[in-house]
Structure formats: structure tokens, C-alpha cells
Design an enzyme around this catalytic site. Structure first.
Site, PDB file in Angstrom:
ATOM      1  N   ASP A  27       0.874  -0.917  -0.096  1.00 36.89           N
ATOM      2  CA  ASP A  27      -0.313   0.047   0.360  1.00 36.89           C
ATOM      3  C   ASP A  27       1.044   0.972  -0.137  1.00 36.89           C
ATOM      4  O   ASP A  27       2.184   1.690   0.475  1.00 36.89           O
ATOM      5  CB  ASP A  27      -0.876  -0.046   1.033  1.00 36.89           C
ATOM      6  CG  ASP A  27      -1.827  -1.089   1.003  1.00 36.89           C
ATOM      7  OD1 ASP A  27      -2.181  -2.096   0.233  1.00 36.89           O
ATOM      8  OD2 ASP A  27      -2.997  -1.088   1.519  1.00 36.89           O
ATOM      9  N   ASP A  28       0.080   2.251  -0.319  1.00 34.15           N
ATOM     10  CA  ASP A  28       0.454   3.858  -0.045  1.00 34.15           C
ATOM     11  C   ASP A  28       1.572   4.458  -1.433  1.00 34.15           C
ATOM     12  O   ASP A  28       1.940   5.355  -1.129  1.00 34.15           O
ATOM     13  CB  ASP A  28       1.084   3.835   1.493  1.00 34.15           C
ATOM     14  CG  ASP A  28       0.287   3.780   2.414  1.00 34.15           C
ATOM     15  OD1 ASP A  28      -1.309   3.723   1.815  1.00 34.15           O
ATOM     16  OD2 ASP A  28       0.599   2.889   3.524  1.00 34.15           O
ATOM     17  N   HIS A  57      -5.930   3.238  -4.226  1.00 35.41           N
ATOM     18  CA  HIS A  57      -5.455   3.106  -2.235  1.00 35.41           C
ATOM     19  C   HIS A  57      -6.833   4.773  -2.078  1.00 35.41           C
ATOM     20  O   HIS A  57      -5.960   5.091  -1.416  1.00 35.41           O
ATOM     21  CB  HIS A  57      -4.348   3.255  -2.501  1.00 35.41           C
ATOM     22  CG  HIS A  57      -4.947   2.525  -0.633  1.00 35.41           C
ATOM     23  ND1 HIS A  57      -5.338   1.663   0.033  1.00 35.41           N
ATOM     24  CD2 HIS A  57      -3.770   3.288   0.664  1.00 35.41           C
ATOM     25  CE1 HIS A  57      -5.539   1.976   1.317  1.00 35.41           C
ATOM     26  NE2 HIS A  57      -3.986   2.477   1.526  1.00 35.41           N
ATOM     27  N   HIS A  80      -4.985   9.184   1.010  1.00 34.97           N
ATOM     28  CA  HIS A  80      -5.188   8.314   1.945  1.00 34.97           C
ATOM     29  C   HIS A  80      -6.185   8.775   2.797  1.00 34.97           C
ATOM     30  O   HIS A  80      -6.016   8.848   4.296  1.00 34.97           O
ATOM     31  CB  HIS A  80      -4.234   8.031   2.674  1.00 34.97           C
ATOM     32  CG  HIS A  80      -3.701   6.390   3.294  1.00 34.97           C
ATOM     33  ND1 HIS A  80      -3.913   6.711   4.219  1.00 34.97           N
ATOM     34  CD2 HIS A  80      -3.317   5.431   3.026  1.00 34.97           C
ATOM     35  CE1 HIS A  80      -4.022   5.692   4.707  1.00 34.97           C
ATOM     36  NE2 HIS A  80      -3.107   4.556   4.061  1.00 34.97           N
ATOM     37  N   HIS A 110       4.180  -2.399   2.724  1.00 40.18           N
ATOM     38  CA  HIS A 110       3.573  -1.138   2.479  1.00 40.18           C
ATOM     39  C   HIS A 110       5.115  -0.790   1.461  1.00 40.18           C
ATOM     40  O   HIS A 110       6.365  -1.271   2.431  1.00 40.18           O
ATOM     41  CB  HIS A 110       3.537   0.213   3.693  1.00 40.18           C
ATOM     42  CG  HIS A 110       2.203   0.007   4.274  1.00 40.18           C
ATOM     43  ND1 HIS A 110       2.085  -0.734   5.224  1.00 40.18           N
ATOM     44  CD2 HIS A 110       0.947   0.677   3.956  1.00 40.18           C
ATOM     45  CE1 HIS A 110       0.824  -0.620   5.715  1.00 40.18           C
ATOM     46  NE2 HIS A 110       0.159   0.078   4.783  1.00 40.18           N
TER      47      HIS A 110
END
Length: 479
Positions: free
Chosen positions: A303-304, A354, A358, A445
Site C-alpha cells: 500500500d501507499d 488506494h 488516504h 507498505h
């Protein structure tokens, strides 16, 4: 947060395929709630900046994925603008430290509902001028907690400039008078209080937090909640026409105005030549034919990102073991590094959504949710030629409103490494090796160097145990 679900992975994967028709909507640029800014005249258009054109750009990210401690922060690190980067870093880290101490330390519910989100936007990145806005959303029960700050860098002088640095010293009184005149009479503004506020000689220096130029050269000044009017009235936007403000600008202010109106083709802040990090050129040989009914499979998800150089390093590790993964990317990072997203797709990995910056999507309106997801999908499609079909809601927060705002399928996880909390490569690797099992979806991540460093040991150990690493969609399709 759970580290492993008691339900079989197959049931989890199946339960996450429920979606609804996509809602067409618009929202503000960040997709987050805003206050009712009051403008004296029609706001001038704001020019957009393509961050992928900034050589050597690195986006500094620090996010959690835990609903009891929801925070996400990002700011740009541009070669040559170290003093400006240091100012943003000090501001962001101060907010994060305070949030972690109050909301994350003991895991209590005393700050339930609170969320910290700090996102960035480039105002100008042209010639010898760099301008960035940071938007902070600190949700509390008292207000929506939105605030904005702009940061400026003067490449010619090699100096960081505050917003007031755009105005010449000898013109600041006239500038202040113009702002005060524009604010008088607006709803929520008391004239006596306004006069007292502007009579303070240090007011502009301490309170002029968000100043930028529009595409036509007009100056846009946003005063935050409670600075010049009633707290309940929200923020106030004042737009000063170019013809009025230009004579008041400093030499740097005039260059910033000009570079906003007519951007140069490149940004040069006097930094030494910054080599572009190598990006993996590996191309997948074909479709993955792994049959997860017959062999042990696992879906690693990251993620991210994308993040430079971490994502490029991760792609190299995955290629060495012929492993495929799913990347749930953040839109503002995709915009900064589309070349990394293209490399992910070219190597046979899956690229998912995503959100843009965020936020907890369950706290947004349907229009804001759609903006967060649609902008990110558009950025992914622009980079790869293909729109994503999967999204991971930040913090795993999803409800019927979020599902109804998109046609993409939500994806959660069965094993949480909590790598954002424990920056230890050995610990992250051992968490996956000891807790993950057949058909698990593992949350990691790729913005954390220690998480990327853990991947070779994960792949080496679990490959030796007979595991195959596949994308989430492939795992779903073959179970």
C-alpha cells in the site's frame, strides 16, 4: 487490529466482491471536507502542475493502516530546495508526533473519530520558483479541522520564502489595507475585531499562511478558521486582481507570479545534477498460469506507493523470484511517479486504487469518495493504459456508501504486518513467515525501506516451502 482472520481466506475474498454502480460526482481538489470559504470576487482559475516533470522528486510519506490510529501525511522533497523541505518536515513531524501521542499511544477510544491527514499540492514548479501547499485535515468534534499552508522557494537566491515574502517590504501596509477592505462586510466578520487584528504589526507575518497565484496572475489569500472572522464561519478567501497586486510584489513575488502565469519547461533550483533512479525494465513473460487449487498461493499486497526509490528496489526483488504482487497505489504518488506504476504493470503485477490522499472514506460524502477514487483511477489508467478493478479503502474502512460510490471491488487483508508501526525488516519478515498461510492476503507498505528490505527473506523462505506469490485477482479467480 487483527493479525490474522479466523475466517478462511476464501470466504474473505468472496465477501469482498460486493460492489455497486459507479456514481458520477465532483468534489474539491483533495476530495476531503472543506469549509465555506467566502470569496469577494469570482476566484481565478488555478493552474495545475505535473509533478512527474520534476527531476529527482521524492514524496515523503508516513501513513498508518490502523483504524484506531488513522493518519496519513505526505510532502515533497525537491532537489535544491532543502531549506523549504526542512520547514515542511518540521511542520508535518510536529503534527504527527502530537497525533501519535494523543491518539495512538495507548489504543484507547478517548479520541475515537479523530483522523489526521496531510496532503500536498504543487502550486508552481517552474524556472527558479517552487511553490507547495500542504492541506491538513485534523478531524475533531469541535470543527472540521481543515487548514492550509503554502511554502515557497527562491532558487535564484537559494532561500526558503514565507508567504509574506511574496510582498515587497514597502508595500505590505497597502497590501494589508486591501485585504482588510475586502474582508469588511462579509458574513461572520466583525469590523471592530478586524481593525484590531490588522493593527497588530506582526499579524501578517504570523497569520498569512496560504498565499498563491492564479493562472491569470491574481493573488489568492486564504485565512483559516477563526483568524479574521467567527470560527463558525469557516475560512475566508480573498482574491486580489493581478493589476492591483503586481506593483506590491517583491522581486521574488513577481517571478513567482510570472512562472505561474507562463511556466517554463523545466525547474532549476541550482541543485547538483540528480541522476534519475533506475526503474526495473522487467517484462512479464505472459499470464500467470498458477493454479491455487493445486498449489499453495499467497498474495502480497503493498500500500501507499509508489515511492522512489523503494518501489523500484521492491520490483527487482519480486522479479528475482518470479513473484507477482498487488500494489494499492495512492493517487498523488502515482501522479509524481507514473514510471514506477508502469513498471509494476509491465512486470505482471496488479495495480489497485488506494484513494488520492488516504482519507477515511467512510467520513466523506458520496461525491468526495467518488473524487478520491476516480482521480486515482484516472492517474493509474494514464500511467498503465488500464483502469484498476480493485481498491483498498484506507484503514480498511468501508461501508455501503463507499461501495455505492465505485464499481471497483474492495480488498482487505488477512495478515497485517503492522510494518508502519515496527520499522524492523527482520520483524516484518518473521511476521509474514510465521503467520501467513495458504491463500492469505498480506498487508505491507512499499513506502518503508525496512518493509522492502524484508521481502527477500520472505520470498526466499516461503518459496522454499512451496508457496507461489500471485496477485489478488488471480487468487480470487483460481479459488
Amino acid at each position: 487490529m487483527r493479525t490474522h482472520t479466523p475466517l478462511p481466506s476464501l470466504l474473505l475474498l468472496g465477501s469482498l466482491t460486493l460492489t455497486a454502480a459507479c456514481t458520477s460526482a465532483t468534489a474539491n481538489s483533495s476530495g476531503t471536507p472543506t469549509t465555506g470559504a467566502r470569496a469577494g470576487s469570482s476566484p481565478s482559475a488555478v493552474r495545475t502542475v505535473d509533478p512527474s516533470k520534476i527531476k529527482g522528486l521524492r514524496i515523503v510519506n508516513d501513513n498508518s493502516e490502523q483504524s484506531s490510529c488513522p493518519f496519513a501525511a505526505s510532502y515533497p522533497d525537491v532537489p535544491g530546495a532543502q531549506a523549504m523541505t526542512a520547514a515542511m518536515k518540521k511542520y508535518v513531524e510536529g503534527l504527527l508526533d502530537g497525533f501519535r501521542e494523543s491518539a495512538c499511544a495507548d489504543g484507547s477510544d478517548s479520541t475515537a473519530g479523530r483522523e489526521l491527514n496531510i496532503s500536498h499540492q504543487f502550486l508552481v514548479a517552474s524556472g527558479d520558483v517552487l511553490g507547495v501547499r500542504l492541506t491538513t485535515q485534523d478531524q475533531t468534534s469541535a470543527s472540521d479541522g481543515r487548514s492550509t499552508r503554502t511554502y515557497w522557494y527562491d532558487g535564484k537566491a537559494g532561500a526558503y520564502r514565507t508567504p509574506l515574502g511574496l510582498i515587497a517590504d514597502g508595500s505590505r501596509d497597502a497590501f494589508a489595507d486591501a485585504l482588510k477592505a475586502e474582508l469588511k462586510g462579509r458574513e461572520g466578520v466583525d469590523e471592530a475585531d478586524l481593525n484590531a487584528t490588522f493593527s497588530d504589526p506582526g499579524f501578517l507575518a504570523s497569520s498569512l499562511g496560504d498565499v498563491s497565484f492564479a493562472a491569470d496572475g491574481a493573488l489568492r489569500v486564504e485565512f483559516g478558521r477563526g483568524v479574521v472572522g467567527a470560527v463558525a464561519a469557516g475560512s475566508y478567501l480573498v482574491t486580489v486582481p493581478a493589476a492591483t497586486v503586481t506593483p506590491w510584489l517583491s522581486a521574488f513575488g513577481k517571478r513567482a507570479q510570472q512562472q505561474t502565469m507562463a511556466p517554463s519547461t523545466s525547474l532549476d533550483l541550482g541543485a547538483a545534477s540528480t541522476p534519475t533512479p533506475a526503474v526495473l525494465t522487467h517484462t512479464a513473460s505472459g499470464d500467470d498460469d498458477t493454479d491455487c487449487k493445486k498449489v499453495k498461493c499467497m498474495a502480497l499486497t503493498f500500500d501507499d506507493g509508489p515511492a522512489a526509490p523503494e518501489t523500484a528496489t521492491l520490483l527487482t526483488y519480486l522479479a528475482q523470484y518470479n513473484a507477482r504482487a498487488t500494489f494499492f497505489t495512492v493517487g498523488q504518488n502515482v501522479a509524481a511517479h507514473p514510471e514506477l506504476v508502469r513498471a509494476e504493470a509491465r512486470a505482471g503485477h496488479e495495480v489497485g486504487n488506494h484513494s488520492w490522499n488516504h482519507p477515511d472514506l467512510t467520513k466523506l460524502t458520496p461525491e468526495q469518495i467518488a473524487s478520491q477514487l476516480d482521480r486515482t483511477s484516472a492517474a493509474i489508467k494514464a500511467a498503465t493504459g488500464k483502469a484498476p478493478t480493485l481498491f483498498r479503502p484506507p484503514y480498511g474502512a468501508v461501508n455501503s456508501t463507499v461501495r455505492a460510490a465505485t464499481s471497483m471491488s474492495p480488498v482487505l487483508w488477512t495478515v497485517d504486518t503492522e510494518d508502519w508501526k515496527y520499522p524492523d525488516a527482520t520483524k516484518v519478515a518473521q511476521t509474514v513467515i510465521t503467520k501467513a498461510g495458504r491463500n492469505d492476503v498480506v498487508l505491507m507498505h512499499d513506502i518503508h525501506p525496512t518493509s522492502v528490505a524484508a521481502v527477500p527473506e520472505i520470498l526466499r523462505t516461503l518459496t522454499a516451502r512451496g508457496y507461489h506469490f500471485v496477485t489478488v485477482s488471480h487468487l480470487r479467480a483460481t479459488l
